[in-house]
Write an enzyme that holds these catalytic residues in place. Structure first.
Site, short mmCIF file in Angstrom:
data_model
loop_
_atom_site.label_atom_id
_atom_site.label_comp_id
_atom_site.label_asym_id
_atom_site.label_seq_id
_atom_site.Cartn_x
_atom_site.Cartn_y
_atom_site.Cartn_z
NE ARG A 204 -3.88 0.48 1.94
CZ ARG A 204 -5.06 0.45 2.54
NH1 ARG A 204 -5.28 1.17 3.62
NH2 ARG A 204 -6.04 -0.29 2.05
CD GLN B 267 -12.73 -2.45 -0.49
OE1 GLN B 267 -11.94 -2.14 0.39
NE2 GLN B 267 -13.90 -2.99 -0.23
CB CYS C 188 -14.41 0.50 0.56
SG CYS C 188 -14.34 2.30 0.71
NE ARG D 225 -10.35 -5.79 0.91
CZ ARG D 225 -9.58 -4.74 1.27
NH1 ARG D 225 -10.09 -3.76 2.00
NH2 ARG D 225 -8.32 -4.66 0.87
N1 CP Z 1 -11.21 -0.60 2.67
C1 CP Z 1 -9.91 -0.61 3.07
O1 CP Z 1 -8.97 -0.71 2.25
O2 CP Z 1 -9.76 -0.61 4.42
P1 CP Z 1 -8.36 -0.38 5.17
O3 CP Z 1 -7.88 1.00 4.80
O4 CP Z 1 -8.70 -0.52 6.63
O5 CP Z 1 -7.39 -1.41 4.69
#
Ligand code: CP
Length: 348
Positions: free
Chosen positions: A117, A147, A282, A310
């Site tokens: 990320r 996602q 999400c 997820r």
């Molecule tokens: N929806 C999502 O990506 O949640 P997080 O930011 O908690 O990983």
């Protein structure tokens, strides 16, 4: 002359595939991932998840915070018999004391798959360019493919019998966030109708619509970008996301004034959508802003099934992207090395 590599890993993997955006996968490939999700979700129900990632490691780079993505990847690795390593910029040299290229090459020799990320999409592109293991995008400013996989799967689980994803229209309420962009490209790739419903100032940028145009031509999907809330009437799925991100806090008041109350997902708005319409979000949700708590807890809401999926998605991703490269040792080979090591240790 270049020295031959002494690596114990296969550095030139055949057909190495990364997961940067769902638009890079055919419908057939996505269907394969859905099928694997079905199997692994059923196995989890029976506490019988096959050990398909045994002794394997996923390196998880997080430049930004996460609850769902982090916990689901970590739990998925554990369930499948493997291990997840959490790496924040405080823990590794990523891009600061070491180039992304060198980080990608080193992680590839020690782990079996990299999930990242990143704050900057170039980091993902650089990782995919130099890693010799699969790289999974855990959200950048363009795409959120893990996602998307969970979202489409959740819609499939809850959609009326006899319907296909291609029959459905999904309305994203609000700003052209990374999730909104990902949904535009993923829904159209799957032949669905996508609508962004929000104030004009926050409509999707043309560069994303150009990509969607190409996808629609290939798949028959379609999209519409509108400020008309009444269009929710045509929708089978209503999707929510935050009206501002943590990097936009200085715009928070301006944004809330633009989006509220018209584009808030309320029980009243859900009742305007098609009968049986689903609410997805999400998460994390600001339940006094883009969605009311009443709607989030309403009979149409599948937001928490979506969150749990997820984990279903991450189990499938870890297996789908690595299974070709995981060598199953036979009993004889295992015994050979165990005996060899034990005989050596006895001499010490
Ligand atoms: N929806 C999502 O990506 O949640 P997080 O930011 O908690 O990983």
């Amino acid at each position: 002359m270049k020295q031959p590599s002494s690596s114990a890993t296969e550095l030139k993997k055949k057909d190495l595939k990364h997961m940067v955006s769902m638009k890079d996968f055919t419908k057939e490939e996505t269907d394969e991932m859905f099928e694997l999700m079905d199997i692994l979700k059923d196995a989890r129900r029976e506490n019988a998840v096959p050990q398909l990632f045994k002794n394997k490691t996923v390196a998880m780079i997080f430049e930004a915070g996460s609850t769902r993505t982090r916990v689901s990847f970590e739990a998925a690795a554990t369930l499948l018999g493997g291990h997840a390593q959490f790496l924040s910029p405080r823990d590794i040299h990523l891009g600061a004391k070491e180039s992304i290229e060198d980080t990608a090459r080193v992680l590839s020799r020690m782990t079996d798959i990299i999930m990242a990320r990143t704050n900057n999409p170039e980091t993902i592109d650089e990782l995919t360019k130099h890693a010799t293991v699969p790289v999974i995008n855990g959200l950048d400013t363009r795409y959120h493919p893990t996602q998307m996989l969970a979202d489409l799967y959740t819609i499939k689980e809850h959609m009326p019998a006899g319907k296909n994803l291609q029959d459905l229209t999904l309305a994203f309420m609000g700003d052209a966030t990374d999730v909104c962009r990902s949904l535009l490209l993923t829904c159209t790739k799957y032949g669905m109708k996508f609508k962004q419903i929000g104030p004009q100032k926050y409509h999707m940028e043309q560069e994303w619509l150009d990509i969607a145009d190409e996808i629609c031509e290939e798949t028959g999907g379609s999209y519409e970008i509108t400020d008309d809330v009444e269009q929710v009437k045509e929708c089978d799925v209503v999707y929510g996301d935050s009206f501002y991100w943590t990097t936009q806090l200085e715009e928070k008041d301006e944004r809330l004034a633009a989006f509220m109350p018209d584009y808030v997902i309320t029980d009243e708005l859900m009742k305007k959508a098609k009968p049986g319409a689903l609410l997805l979000h999400c998460l994390p949700a600001n339940d006094q802003e883009e969605v009311t708590r009443e709607a989030l807890e309403g009979p149409y809401s599948v937001a928490f099934d979506e969150a749990e999926n997820r984990l279903t998605a991450q189990m499938a991703i870890l297996v789908y992207f690595t299974h070709k490269y995981i060598k199953e040792p036979d009993r004889e080979t295992l015994d050979h090395f165990e005996n060899k090591a034990k005989s050596f240790l006895k001499k010490l």
